[in-house]
Design a protein around this motif. Structure first.
Motif, PDB file in Angstrom:
ATOM      1  N   TYR A   1     -22.363 -30.291   8.738  1.00  0.00           N
ATOM      2  CA  TYR A   1     -22.083 -29.342   7.671  1.00  0.00           C
ATOM      3  C   TYR A   1     -20.586 -29.285   7.327  1.00  0.00           C
ATOM      4  CZ  TYR A   1     -22.890 -25.069   5.008  1.00  0.00           C
ATOM      5  OH  TYR A   1     -22.972 -24.138   4.022  1.00  0.00           O
TER       6      TYR A   1
ATOM      7  N   CYS B   1     -26.698 -23.315  -1.853  1.00  0.00           N
ATOM      8  CA  CYS B   1     -27.034 -22.389  -0.763  1.00  0.00           C
ATOM      9  C   CYS B   1     -27.619 -21.070  -1.260  1.00  0.00           C
ATOM     10  CB  CYS B   1     -25.820 -22.134   0.123  1.00  0.00           C
ATOM     11  SG  CYS B   1     -24.395 -21.465  -0.746  1.00  0.00           S
TER      12      CYS B   1
ATOM     13  N   HIS C   1     -21.665 -25.035  -2.180  1.00  0.00           N
ATOM     14  CA  HIS C   1     -21.447 -24.088  -3.277  1.00  0.00           C
ATOM     15  C   HIS C   1     -20.391 -24.638  -4.223  1.00  0.00           C
ATOM     16  CE1 HIS C   1     -19.860 -22.707   0.658  1.00  0.00           C
ATOM     17  NE2 HIS C   1     -18.702 -22.872   0.033  1.00  0.00           N
TER      18      HIS C   1
HETATM   19 ZN   LIG Z   1     -22.712 -22.461   0.265  1.00  0.00          ZN
END
Ligand SMILES: [Zn+2]
Length: 404
Positions: free
Chosen positions: A103, A272, A319
């Motif tokens: 991530y 997300c 994002h």
């Molecule tokens: Zn995010």
């Protein structure tokens, strides 16, 4: 105090101003307008217009009729990728040495280089990926179990990198360690959630990823069945389908989706939180259940993302604009409609101006899911849009086609 003040101010802002605050106004004409300009130019040529016909490039269509990306645009992307890679390597010198996740950490960087190797077949990218993955394999945290945030990520990516380098022993060692995590996954007493980032689905993804990348049977069916993949028809219709429909009914009038169950503000358009994440669920639902409503909703997600998807939060995957661009690529695969390829290319064009829009700097500015590595991943997928896929989420196109 500044914080209190800004909260109060925000309260008074109208919905539109709030939107302005989250995303830039999309400066690009949409596909229909761009395509009709091409048609008009063609007609002018037929009626004997003296001016030489404009090229597709001048008209703003970044691909040929067969969907192949035009030479100029490809070159611009390749140049930008080189430039961004250099900046990323420089920036990573000060990144958190202990974050090994896909991530935001080193496994994500290894995944990016694996992707660049896939697209370019340049062996040096594979060796770079190896460097990074070796480093993470020495530092497994033993805390989380998922592909994106836990040890399953480094182990699965390690297995794939070693496999591609024909180091089968090392590859097998990674797989064995990955399967050892399974005991804690299937244990009924554990308080492990079921979701992708931190839960069972995130571990299961690592197993499916291996079978896609290395070959069917790399992880045997019984192991996959135990963390409850390959659900039977009854579970699909009795549980999965109603859950998908429940999410669909939570939709805002704009076509966007709430960021969480209790949240009724139509604000976030992120992978997300919002339509860019939900679109992947809808595409999958359409493939499995073959009902038009899922496709229609997915297309409406795409319209919201086109309008509100050039985010002030930056260019990343989680994002940012790159993650939103993947929604278009996913719909392009499904429908072969060039409108979606066009939209993806325009979001890529936006990413070519990386850093020029005054976006916020993310916490991990060079990482795969928050930062620069994600934008590079997206740009490299535009070079071969037919085979592109959302990192650590979609499985390979060959496998997807089989399911259709
Ligand atoms: Zn995010």
């Amino acid at each position: 105090m500044g914080e209190t003040m800004s909260k109060r101010l925000k309260f008074h802002l109208s919905g539109e101003a709030e939107m302005e605050e989250r995303a830039f106004t999309n400066p690009f004409p949409d596909y229909e307008a761009a395509a009709s300009a091409v048609l008009a130019a063609g007609a002018a040529e037929e009626t004997g217009c003296a001016r030489p016909p404009p090229t597709t490039d001048e008209l703003g269509l970044p691909f040929h009729n067969d969907g192949k990306i035009i030479h100029n645009f490809t070159r611009r992307i390749q140049t930008k990728i080189k430039d961004l890679l250099q900046q990323m390597e420089e920036g990573l010198k000060t990144a958190d040495p202990h974050d090994c996740s896909a991530y935001t950490g080193w496994t994500g960087i290894a995944l990016l280089y694996l992707q660049l190797y896939r697209v370019t077949c340049d062996q040096t990218y594979l060796l770079r990926s190896l460097d990074y993955i070796k480093r993470t394999l020495r530092n497994l945290s033993g805390r989380r179990v998922t592909f994106l945030c836990g040890d399953a990520g480094p182990l699965a990516v390690g297995a794939v990198v070693y496999h591609k380098l024909k180091s089968d022993c090392e590859s097998q060692e990674c797989i064995t360690k990955l399967l050892q995590l399974q005991r804690s996954i299937v244990c009924r007493d554990s308080d492990l959630p079921d979701e992708l980032l931190y839960g069972r689905a995130g571990y299961l993804y690592a197993l499916l990823y291996l079978n896609t990348e290395i070959g069917p049977g790399t992880v045997c069916e019984s192991a996959i069945k135990e963390p409850a993949a390959k659900v039977d028809q009854e579970t699909l219709t009795e549980m999965v389908k109603p859950s998908v429909d429940y999410v669909r009914h939570k939709r805002f009038r704009s076509g966007n989706y709430p960021s969480s169950l209790s949240n009724e503000t139509d604000r976030l358009v992120h992978w997300c939180h919002g339509a860019p994440g939900v679109v992947h669920m809808l595409v999958q639902a359409y493939k499995v259940f073959k009902e038009e409503k899922y496709l229609k909703d997915a297309m409406e997600c795409s319209d919201v993302i086109w309008q509100r998807g050039l985010l002030r939060k930056g260019y990343g995957i989680c994002h940012g604009t790159a993650g939103n661009g993947y929604a278009f690529l996913s719909l392009y695969h499904l429908t072969q409609d060039k409108k979606y390829l066009y939209r993806a290319c325009k979001f890529a064009e936006w990413c070519l101006e990386y850093g020029a829009h005054g976006c916020r700097i993310p916490d991990r500015p060079y990482s795969l899911f928050e930062g620069m590595a994600g934008a590079i991943h997206f740009l490299s997928d535009i070079l071969a849009p037919e085979t592109s896929r959302f990192p650590a989420f979609e499985l390979a196109p060959a496998q997807r086609d089989k399911k259709m």
